[in-house]
Design an enzyme around this catalytic site. Structure first.
Site, PDB file in Angstrom:
ATOM      1  N   ARG A  58       0.812  -1.218   0.000  1.00  9.93           N
ATOM      2  CA  ARG A  58       0.000   0.000   0.000  1.00  9.93           C
ATOM      3  C   ARG A  58       0.845   1.268   0.000  1.00  9.93           C
ATOM      4  O   ARG A  58       0.370   2.318  -0.422  1.00  9.93           O
ATOM      5  CB  ARG A  58      -0.994  -0.026   1.160  1.00  9.93           C
ATOM      6  CG  ARG A  58      -2.161  -0.967   0.880  1.00  9.93           C
ATOM      7  CD  ARG A  58      -3.098  -1.053   2.059  1.00  9.93           C
ATOM      8  NE  ARG A  58      -2.795  -2.174   2.920  1.00  9.93           N
ATOM      9  CZ  ARG A  58      -3.225  -2.279   4.174  1.00  9.93           C
ATOM     10  NH1 ARG A  58      -3.952  -1.317   4.707  1.00  9.93           N
ATOM     11  NH2 ARG A  58      -2.928  -3.353   4.875  1.00  9.93           N
ATOM     12  N   GLU A  95       3.864  -9.126  15.636  1.00  8.76           N
ATOM     13  CA  GLU A  95       3.170  -9.631  16.827  1.00  8.76           C
ATOM     14  C   GLU A  95       3.537 -11.110  17.037  1.00  8.76           C
ATOM     15  O   GLU A  95       3.830 -11.551  18.141  1.00  8.76           O
ATOM     16  CB  GLU A  95       1.664  -9.459  16.625  1.00  8.76           C
ATOM     17  CG  GLU A  95       0.884  -9.541  17.903  1.00  8.76           C
ATOM     18  CD  GLU A  95      -0.577  -9.213  17.683  1.00  8.76           C
ATOM     19  OE1 GLU A  95      -0.974  -8.933  16.533  1.00  8.76           O
ATOM     20  OE2 GLU A  95      -1.313  -9.268  18.682  1.00  8.76           O
TER      21      GLU A  95
HETATM   22  O1  LIG Z   1       2.287   0.272  11.818  1.00  8.96           O
HETATM   23  P1  LIG Z   1       2.227  -1.221  11.599  1.00  8.96           P
HETATM   24  O2  LIG Z   1       1.665  -1.953  12.796  1.00  8.96           O
HETATM   25  O3  LIG Z   1       3.498  -1.788  11.120  1.00  8.96           O
HETATM   26  O4  LIG Z   1       1.124  -1.472  10.460  1.00  8.96           O
HETATM   27  C1  LIG Z   1       1.007  -0.689   9.318  1.00  8.96           C
HETATM   28  C2  LIG Z   1       1.384  -1.462   8.094  1.00  8.96           C
HETATM   29  O5  LIG Z   1       0.455  -2.556   7.923  1.00  8.96           O
HETATM   30  C3  LIG Z   1      -0.113  -2.497   6.620  1.00  8.96           C
HETATM   31  O6  LIG Z   1       0.637  -3.211   5.689  1.00  8.96           O
HETATM   32  P2  LIG Z   1       0.580  -4.813   5.563  1.00  8.96           P
HETATM   33  O7  LIG Z   1       1.756  -5.379   6.304  1.00  8.96           O
HETATM   34  O8  LIG Z   1      -0.787  -5.290   5.944  1.00  8.96           O
HETATM   35  O9  LIG Z   1       0.881  -5.049   4.036  1.00  8.96           O
HETATM   36  P3  LIG Z   1       0.160  -4.610   2.651  1.00  8.96           P
HETATM   37  O10 LIG Z   1       0.440  -3.140   2.450  1.00  8.96           O
HETATM   38  O11 LIG Z   1       0.886  -5.442   1.657  1.00  8.96           O
HETATM   39  O12 LIG Z   1      -1.325  -4.883   2.732  1.00  8.96           O
HETATM   40  C4  LIG Z   1      -0.055  -1.028   6.253  1.00  8.96           C
HETATM   41  O13 LIG Z   1      -0.109  -0.835   4.842  1.00  8.96           O
HETATM   42  C5  LIG Z   1       1.240  -0.586   6.863  1.00  8.96           C
HETATM   43  O14 LIG Z   1       2.359  -0.816   5.994  1.00  8.96           O
HETATM   44  N1  LIG Z   2      -6.767  -1.162  11.120  1.00  5.31           N
HETATM   45  C1  LIG Z   2      -6.096  -1.274   9.975  1.00  5.31           C
HETATM   46  N2  LIG Z   2      -6.726  -1.001   8.804  1.00  5.31           N
HETATM   47  C2  LIG Z   2      -6.064  -1.108   7.624  1.00  5.31           C
HETATM   48  N3  LIG Z   2      -4.794  -1.507   7.521  1.00  5.31           N
HETATM   49  C3  LIG Z   2      -4.123  -1.797   8.666  1.00  5.31           C
HETATM   50  N4  LIG Z   2      -2.857  -2.197   8.887  1.00  5.31           N
HETATM   51  C4  LIG Z   2      -2.684  -2.343  10.216  1.00  5.31           C
HETATM   52  N5  LIG Z   2      -3.816  -2.057  10.883  1.00  5.31           N
HETATM   53  C5  LIG Z   2      -4.739  -1.691   9.922  1.00  5.31           C
END
Ligand SMILES: O=P(O)(O)OC[C@H]1O[C@H](OP(=O)(O)OP(=O)(O)O)[C@H](O)[C@@H]1O
Ligand SMILES: Nc1ncnc2[nH]cnc12
Length: 172
Positions: A58, A95
């Protein structure tokens, strides 16, 4: 423009208790997406940014158009094993277990000023690993920008010393 109104909330996704902030409804709206990127670009302009960097997946969605708007390069931060040339890697705790992120070793010049961008700040684990990775490779973090910040998770505490901005905030 009310960007918060364009973000869809899905409760209990991907697991019970998580209030998922779905940005597909925001990026699916052309004028809203363009205004968001233009606003973020306006804030970064004049800060001598050399590159935008963002983590998959993302972070790419917002980082790439922002880099384009500013006329600077984009540095993809990828999960382990995806980048073909020599990389710098960092492993960080999740986690449950751990994850590794990588950038190409030659993706920027030493001392380059880099703005880090991601869609959402939750615990801050991902973005603080990204910041350490850029610094390990010799870059300087000019700013850290998010669309969404979940303030109750205190991710900002892991970004002490950086200039951190978010467009919309939720507690959780
Ligand atoms: O602050 P944090 O607790 O680290 O969480 C935030 C991260 O989690 C999500 O990515 P995700 O790892 O779900 O990957 P994606 O973007 O591929 O969906 C989001 O896009 C952030 O990068
Ligand atoms: N609550 C949330 N919604 C969307 N993306 C996330 N990544 C981590 N926490 C999230």
């Amino acid at each position: 423009m009310d960007f918060k109104e364009k973000i869809r909330i899905i409760e209990d996704f991907p697991v019970e208790g998580i209030s998922f902030k779905d940005i597909t409804t925001l990026i699916g709206n052309g004028p809203v997406f363009r205004t968001l990127i233009d606003n973020m670009a306006d804030k970064l302009r004049g800060q001598n940014i050399d590159y935008i960097a963002g983590p998959e997946a993302r972070g790419f969605i917002f980082g790439v158009p922002l880099a384009y708007a500013l006329g600077v390069g984009f540095i993809p931060i990828r999960k382990r094993g995806k980048l073909p040339a020599e990389t710098v890697a960092i492993t960080y705790d999740l986690e449950y277990g751990s994850d590794t992120l990588e950038i190409h070793k030659d993706s920027f010049e030493k001392g380059a000023r880099i703005a880090l961008v991601d869609d959402l700040l939750a615990t801050g684990g991902t973005i603080s690993a990204c910041a350490r990775l850029i610094e390990l490779a010799g870059g300087e973090i000019a700013s850290v920008d998010f669309i969404i910040e979940l303030t109750g998770l205190k991710g900002r505490d892991k970004l002490d010393g950086y200039s951190v901005e978010s467009v919309v905030q939720y507690e959780f």
